[in-house]
Design a protein around this motif. Sequence first.
Motif, PDB file in Angstrom:
ATOM      1  N   GLU A  44       6.134-121.312 -23.368  1.00  0.00           N
ATOM      2  CA  GLU A  44       4.775-121.852 -23.330  1.00  0.00           C
ATOM      3  C   GLU A  44       3.806-120.898 -24.019  1.00  0.00           C
ATOM      4  OE1 GLU A  44       2.176-124.707 -22.910  1.00  0.00           O
ATOM      5  OE2 GLU A  44       4.171-124.906 -22.025  1.00  0.00           O
ATOM      6  N   ARG A  46       3.844-119.735 -27.051  1.00  0.00           N
ATOM      7  CA  ARG A  46       4.438-118.820 -28.036  1.00  0.00           C
ATOM      8  C   ARG A  46       4.493-119.406 -29.448  1.00  0.00           C
ATOM      9  NH1 ARG A  46       6.737-114.241 -25.645  1.00  0.00           N
ATOM     10  NH2 ARG A  46       7.001-114.474 -23.410  1.00  0.00           N
ATOM     11  N   ASN A  47       4.092-120.659 -29.623  1.00  0.00           N
ATOM     12  CA  ASN A  47       4.057-121.289 -30.949  1.00  0.00           C
ATOM     13  C   ASN A  47       5.401-121.164 -31.671  1.00  0.00           C
ATOM     14  OD1 ASN A  47       2.671-122.840 -32.836  1.00  0.00           O
ATOM     15  ND2 ASN A  47       2.161-121.044 -34.054  1.00  0.00           N
ATOM     16  N   LYS A  49       8.602-122.134 -33.677  1.00  0.00           N
ATOM     17  CA  LYS A  49       8.877-123.111 -34.737  1.00  0.00           C
ATOM     18  C   LYS A  49      10.345-123.534 -34.782  1.00  0.00           C
ATOM     19  CE  LYS A  49       4.790-122.887 -36.859  1.00  0.00           C
ATOM     20  NZ  LYS A  49       3.783-123.485 -36.041  1.00  0.00           N
ATOM     21  N   SER A  50      11.266-122.598 -34.438  1.00  0.00           N
ATOM     22  CA  SER A  50      12.688-122.923 -34.529  1.00  0.00           C
ATOM     23  C   SER A  50      13.476-122.234 -33.423  1.00  0.00           C
ATOM     24  CB  SER A  50      13.244-122.520 -35.898  1.00  0.00           C
ATOM     25  OG  SER A  50      13.100-121.130 -36.095  1.00  0.00           O
ATOM     26  N   HIS A  69       7.199-128.734 -26.267  1.00  0.00           N
ATOM     27  CA  HIS A  69       6.636-127.749 -27.194  1.00  0.00           C
ATOM     28  C   HIS A  69       6.493-128.370 -28.575  1.00  0.00           C
ATOM     29  CE1 HIS A  69       6.985-124.684 -24.130  1.00  0.00           C
ATOM     30  NE2 HIS A  69       8.193-125.135 -23.886  1.00  0.00           N
ATOM     31  N   LYS A  70       5.341-128.922 -28.826  1.00  0.00           N
ATOM     32  CA  LYS A  70       5.083-129.652 -30.077  1.00  0.00           C
ATOM     33  C   LYS A  70       5.131-128.756 -31.310  1.00  0.00           C
ATOM     34  CE  LYS A  70       4.687-133.358 -27.742  1.00  0.00           C
ATOM     35  NZ  LYS A  70       5.889-134.127 -27.528  1.00  0.00           N
ATOM     36  N   SER A  71       5.039-127.433 -31.135  1.00  0.00           N
ATOM     37  CA  SER A  71       5.106-126.522 -32.277  1.00  0.00           C
ATOM     38  C   SER A  71       6.513-126.457 -32.868  1.00  0.00           C
ATOM     39  CB  SER A  71       4.662-125.113 -31.874  1.00  0.00           C
ATOM     40  OG  SER A  71       5.571-124.559 -30.933  1.00  0.00           O
ATOM     41  N   LEU A  72       7.520-126.838 -32.080  1.00  0.00           N
ATOM     42  CA  LEU A  72       8.902-126.780 -32.561  1.00  0.00           C
ATOM     43  C   LEU A  72       9.120-127.763 -33.701  1.00  0.00           C
ATOM     44  CD1 LEU A  72      11.020-126.365 -29.339  1.00  0.00           C
ATOM     45  CD2 LEU A  72      11.215-124.988 -31.392  1.00  0.00           C
ATOM     46  N   GLU A  73       9.535-127.225 -34.832  1.00  0.00           N
ATOM     47  CA  GLU A  73       9.825-128.053 -36.002  1.00  0.00           C
ATOM     48  C   GLU A  73      11.311-128.353 -36.117  1.00  0.00           C
ATOM     49  OE1 GLU A  73       8.225-125.704 -39.173  1.00  0.00           O
ATOM     50  OE2 GLU A  73       6.170-125.928 -38.440  1.00  0.00           O
ATOM     51  N   LYS A  93      14.376-134.072 -34.393  1.00  0.00           N
ATOM     52  CA  LYS A  93      14.161-132.634 -34.597  1.00  0.00           C
ATOM     53  C   LYS A  93      15.365-131.789 -34.181  1.00  0.00           C
ATOM     54  CE  LYS A  93       9.133-132.469 -34.248  1.00  0.00           C
ATOM     55  NZ  LYS A  93       8.006-131.825 -33.532  1.00  0.00           N
ATOM     56  N   GLU A 112      14.039-118.597 -35.098  1.00  0.00           N
ATOM     57  CA  GLU A 112      13.232-117.559 -34.450  1.00  0.00           C
ATOM     58  C   GLU A 112      13.878-117.087 -33.155  1.00  0.00           C
ATOM     59  OE1 GLU A 112       8.675-118.540 -35.600  1.00  0.00           O
ATOM     60  OE2 GLU A 112       9.605-119.860 -34.116  1.00  0.00           O
TER      61      GLU A 112
END
Length: 143
Positions: A44, A46-47, A49-50, A69-73, A93, A112
């Motif tokens: 939570e 931590r932004n 991405k992967s 976590h919507k930041s996860l690409e 995703k 990451e």
Amino acid sequence: MNYNDLTPHEIEKLKYLHCFEHGTTANNQYGEGNQGLTAQDFFEGRNVKSLLDVGAGHGVFVNNMVNLHKSLEKIYALDIASVSAGVNIKHEKITWIEAYSHDIPLEDNQVEWITSMDCLEHILPEDIQTTCNEFYRVCSVGI
């Protein structure tokens, strides 16, 4: 089938395919649990991405991570048997990888973070060091 002709890795895979097919308890199918509830909270803010989840089972944890976590690409879910068993949760995703933890088919620093819940104790003793080396190789931030 003659198990004497199989490698230890082939025997492990067959064992987990059997678990996915038959479950392990009367009320729970193998790999359906979410041991990663605390880990979900850790990420939570931590932004991220992967992420690579090793021993992903059905994918309950990675599916929850995508939704929370919507930041996860991009999420990679690695398991030795769930893809063959056809039990993995599908999401655009999430990329499923059927492989062993000691031979992760990802580029250096491709993710990451790496998570692994209720998995490492199942790794063959001869693969522990190589698995740890692989974790460090593919991960750019933390394990």
